[in-house]
Design a protein around this motif. Structure first.
Motif, short mmCIF file in Angstrom:
data_model
loop_
_atom_site.label_atom_id
_atom_site.label_comp_id
_atom_site.label_asym_id
_atom_site.label_seq_id
_atom_site.Cartn_x
_atom_site.Cartn_y
_atom_site.Cartn_z
N THR A 121 9.58 -11.94 5.79
CA THR A 121 8.12 -12.07 5.74
C THR A 121 7.39 -11.29 6.83
O THR A 121 6.19 -11.46 7.00
N ASN A 122 8.11 -10.47 7.59
CA ASN A 122 7.45 -9.82 8.73
C ASN A 122 8.09 -8.48 9.05
O ASN A 122 9.18 -8.15 8.55
N GLY A 124 9.60 -7.32 11.68
CA GLY A 124 10.93 -7.34 12.30
C GLY A 124 12.03 -7.49 11.26
O GLY A 124 13.04 -6.76 11.28
N ALA A 125 11.84 -8.43 10.35
CA ALA A 125 12.87 -8.66 9.33
C ALA A 125 13.01 -7.43 8.44
O ALA A 125 14.12 -6.99 8.13
N VAL A 143 4.62 -17.04 0.58
CA VAL A 143 4.10 -17.82 1.71
C VAL A 143 3.09 -17.05 2.54
O VAL A 143 2.58 -17.57 3.53
N LEU A 144 2.79 -15.80 2.16
CA LEU A 144 1.87 -15.00 2.97
C LEU A 144 0.46 -15.05 2.40
O LEU A 144 0.27 -15.06 1.18
N GLN A 148 -2.30 -11.39 5.45
CA GLN A 148 -0.96 -11.11 6.00
C GLN A 148 -0.23 -10.06 5.17
O GLN A 148 0.50 -9.22 5.72
N ARG A 175 15.09 -20.44 1.67
CA ARG A 175 15.25 -21.36 2.79
C ARG A 175 14.86 -22.78 2.38
O ARG A 175 14.44 -23.56 3.22
N ARG B 41 0.89 -22.85 15.48
CA ARG B 41 -0.40 -23.47 15.78
C ARG B 41 -0.27 -24.62 16.76
O ARG B 41 -1.26 -25.15 17.24
N ALA B 70 10.91 -20.43 12.88
CA ALA B 70 11.69 -20.24 11.66
C ALA B 70 10.96 -19.35 10.65
O ALA B 70 11.60 -18.62 9.90
N LEU B 71 9.65 -19.42 10.64
CA LEU B 71 8.90 -18.66 9.64
C LEU B 71 7.85 -17.82 10.37
O LEU B 71 6.88 -18.37 10.89
N ILE B 72 8.07 -16.50 10.39
CA ILE B 72 7.17 -15.62 11.13
C ILE B 72 6.36 -14.81 10.14
O ILE B 72 6.91 -14.03 9.36
N GLU B 73 5.05 -15.03 10.15
CA GLU B 73 4.20 -14.39 9.13
C GLU B 73 3.18 -13.44 9.75
O GLU B 73 3.10 -12.28 9.40
N ALA B 74 2.36 -13.94 10.68
CA ALA B 74 1.27 -13.14 11.22
C ALA B 74 1.78 -12.15 12.27
O ALA B 74 2.76 -12.44 12.96
N PRO B 75 1.11 -10.99 12.40
CA PRO B 75 1.49 -10.05 13.46
C PRO B 75 1.50 -10.70 14.84
O PRO B 75 2.34 -10.38 15.68
N TYR B 78 4.73 -12.32 15.52
CA TYR B 78 5.79 -11.34 15.79
C TYR B 78 5.68 -10.82 17.23
O TYR B 78 6.69 -10.64 17.92
N ASP B 96 14.90 -16.53 12.39
CA ASP B 96 14.38 -15.61 11.38
C ASP B 96 15.05 -14.26 11.67
O ASP B 96 15.38 -13.96 12.82
N ALA B 98 13.78 -11.52 11.99
CA ALA B 98 13.00 -10.74 12.95
C ALA B 98 13.59 -10.90 14.35
O ALA B 98 13.66 -9.95 15.13
N ALA B 172 4.17 -22.08 3.76
CA ALA B 172 2.94 -21.61 4.41
C ALA B 172 1.98 -22.78 4.58
O ALA B 172 1.15 -22.79 5.48
N ASP B 185 -6.19 -24.14 9.19
CA ASP B 185 -6.85 -23.41 10.26
C ASP B 185 -7.65 -24.30 11.21
O ASP B 185 -8.00 -23.89 12.30
#
Lengths: 333, 289
Positions: A121-122, A124-125, A143-144, A148, A175, B41, B70-75, B78, B96, B98, B172, B185
């Protein structure tokens, strides 16, 4: 933008091609793919036939090998890759590291699409899979948010494919152990989410009880519209509220028709229609609408508006006849 | 074999977390994972706070690892991950790919967490070549699976989540915020109200899930303490206790003691709501003896 459609069998494949798919994806009739429902998928002979039919029409065919090999049985997955190479599929959809490694070393000319089961999802991956196995494309998990997706598309070292329509998977794919926690069979190793043999409906007075491996996941009225029973779309009680609720999500389908211009502007290369387990009629209906929508957009990008009759046609084949933008829309999250 | 304490997966108040790790520092637990692995968050503790906790635990003689999301979405997530990997002192638990990528780039050793899909030896060997020193078995796998995978002794270590609530899925969507009619949010970090997640039961009052923000856990607590001997024989290197209360520190201590005295066949009383099905190749929620 490619329109990528599901084919659970030859009839669906023909429907998809007839209705305007640019490419189709399908799996073998065994546990090398995560949709191993009885009566679905392709034997090697049928796969050969499917490839010929698809190529005759100048379209592309992708083989889904998106499960994770079990110990001491890895050779079966390697053989599936060999078979795909000999038949001449246009891409392999793979999640497991050892399979990516094998395919990359043995058949560097076959494009590798990183399956959604890899849950990447990013940046790096994606960089990891690109550098290690030279993947050409990633299928993004549902999930994005749209923002994103846009952000990722700007920096991604590989092409992006997104889910455009179909059943809404609300967890990061690959997952999620909810189904195996209840049934003991893992979608990741070749089962499917909520295997049919564990599903039991039971009428009790005015109620219909839905059980998965005897665990009660929902109770509904006899006339209520039902989706396929999965743990994440059941109704449960909480410690502070004893009224049953859809705590995770209600039965609903993903429909991103209204996002088409944004997805195109973001540079998404492929729109995936979910539903290898659905009927040829479903495949035909959904493919037709999306073909029209994509063509309409491409002809007049600035004037695109989703049409009521498209939405109606899609709602008819949606779970509970309800659709959502899912995680693409921040409010849903 | 050694006992580890996994990262705290719940959102506790900052002072509670500090008190918790101060007790951990005085415990016998040799290996401790710290860091936010569930939701970016949650800002009760920031990266700097975790780093301080890690240093405190290290000076108390613990081996410490930093757990990552575990779940990396937003810049932004990262970017934060890059800071964590490049901390200059502690190895990371990658949850993850990443994190695997960044550790590999920096030539740093790492542990693969249970949320990375490791289902066969060939894949594990690839990760080992990239720097993986230990992997935590994905929670849905069994002892039969594990014994087949490590039949030929690998160059990496094996860790099993042996006690605690099972992380089953990540989304998400924040289920806790949604339950409180809040948006993600502006969630007000409402997950602070549920120190072990929000219990969800079926309409027949069967405990099923535990909603922990964007994470979904098992309602039942996995308890494999009675399998300690077998794990040692199989070659499991680390038995993980996933924290859910102060009491888990003494539970982990009792395990360290049992290993020390060789009393690994000691009877550990199980709670009514325990499960162990995955270990025996069955549905995870089952309780088998």
């Amino acid at each position: 933008m490619e329109l990528l459609c599901p084919a659970g069998n030859l009839a669906s494949l023909k429907s998809a091609l007839q209705a305007g798919a640019d490419a189709v994806y399908l799996g073998l009739k065994d546990d090398t793919n995560a949709r191993s429902f009885a009566g679905l998928n392709f034997t090697p002979t049928k796969l050969q036939e499917a490839a010929e039919l698809t190529h005759q029409r100048g379209k592309k065919i992708f083989l889904t090998l998106n499960t994770f090999p079990k110990p001491n049985e890895e050779h079966r997955w390697y053989q599936a890759i060999d078979l795909a190479a000999s038949i001449g599929v246009d891409a392999l959809i793979v999640a497991d590291l050892s399979l990516l490694d094998y395919a990359h070393r043995q058949y560097p000319h076959i494009p590798l699409h990183l399956s959604v089961q890899a849950s990447a999802t990013n940046l790096g991956a994606l960089s990891f899979y690109k550098e290690a196995f030279n993947i050409a494309r990633v299928v993004l998990p549902r999930v994005l948010s749209m923002k994103q997706v846009r952000d990722l598309a700007k920096v991604s070292p590989v092409d992006l494919e997104v889910f455009a329509f179909g059943s809404l998977c609300i967890m990061a794919e690959g997952r999620c152990h909810l189904s195996s926690y209840v049934t003991g069979q893992s979608p990741n190793t070749g089962g499917s989410c909520s295997p049919a043999k564990h599903v039991r409906w039971q009428e009790q007075g005015q109620d219909r009880l839905t059980r998965l491996n005897e665990v009660l996941i929902d109770k509904s009225g006899l006339d209520e519209q039902m989706g396929y029973p999965v743990v994440c779309k059941g109704r449960y009680l909480t410690q502070d509220d004893d009224k049953p609720q859809y705590l995770l999500e209600s039965p609903t389908s993903l429909n991103t028709l209204s996002l088409l211009p944004e997805l195109a502007k973001a540079g998404i290369v492929s729109l995936k229609i979910e539903g290898r387990q659905r009927s040829p009629a479903y495949v035909e209906q959904v493919t037709k609408v999306w073909r029209q929508a994509i063509d309409t957009y491409l002809n007049h990008p600035d004037k695109f508006q989703t049409q009521a009759h498209w939405e109606q046609a899609l709602a008819k084949v949606s779970e509970g006849q309800i659709t959502t933008l899912g995680a693409y829309e921040r409010d849903w999250q | 074999m050694k006992i580890s304490l996994g990262p705290l997966l719940y959102c506790w108040e900052k002072q509670q977390v500090i008190d918790f790790y101060q007790q951990v520092a005085t415990s016998q637990i040799p290996l401790v994972y710290v860091g936010e692995a569930v939701c970016s968050r949650r800002r009760e503790l920031k990266f700097g706070d975790y780093l301080e906790l890690a240093k405190m635990l290290k000076s108390a003689g613990k081996e410490v690892m930093l757990s990552t999301l575990a779940l990396i979405e937003a810049p932004s997530e990262y970017t934060e991950l890059k800071r964590q990997v490049d901390n200059g002192e502690f190895s990371i638990e990658a949850n993850d790919m990443a994190a695997v990528y960044l550790a590999k780039e920096h030539k740093l050793p790492f542990v693969c967490g249970a949320s990375i899909n490791n289902y066969n030896r060939a894949s594990l060997d690839i990760l080992q070549r990239f720097g993986m020193q230990r992997f935590v078995m994905p929670v849905e796998l069994s002892k039969t699976w594990l014994s087949q995978v490590i039949e030929n002794k690998p160059a990496f270590e094996v860790e099993v989540l042996g006690h605690g609530y099972l992380p089953l899925a990540h989304s998400a969507r924040c289920f806790t915020a949604r339950h409180q009619h809040l948006s993600k949010d502006s969630c007000e970090t409402v997950c602070r109200q549920y120190s072990k997640g929000l219990l969800a039961q079926t309409q027949e009052a069967q405990p099923l899930l535990r909603l922990n923000g964007i994470q979904t856990q098992s309602a039942n607590c996995v308890d494999l303490r009675s399998e300690l001997n077998e794990m040692i024989e199989m070659g499991v290197d680390v038995f993980r206790v996933s924290p859910s209360s102060l009491a888990c520190i003494s539970k982990a201590d009792a395990l360290v003691e049992a290993l020390k005295t060789g009393a690994t066949d000691a009877q550990f009383p199980r709670s009514d709501e325990h499960c162990n099905g995955y270990w025996f190749g069955e549905a995870g929620l089952k309780s088998l003896s």
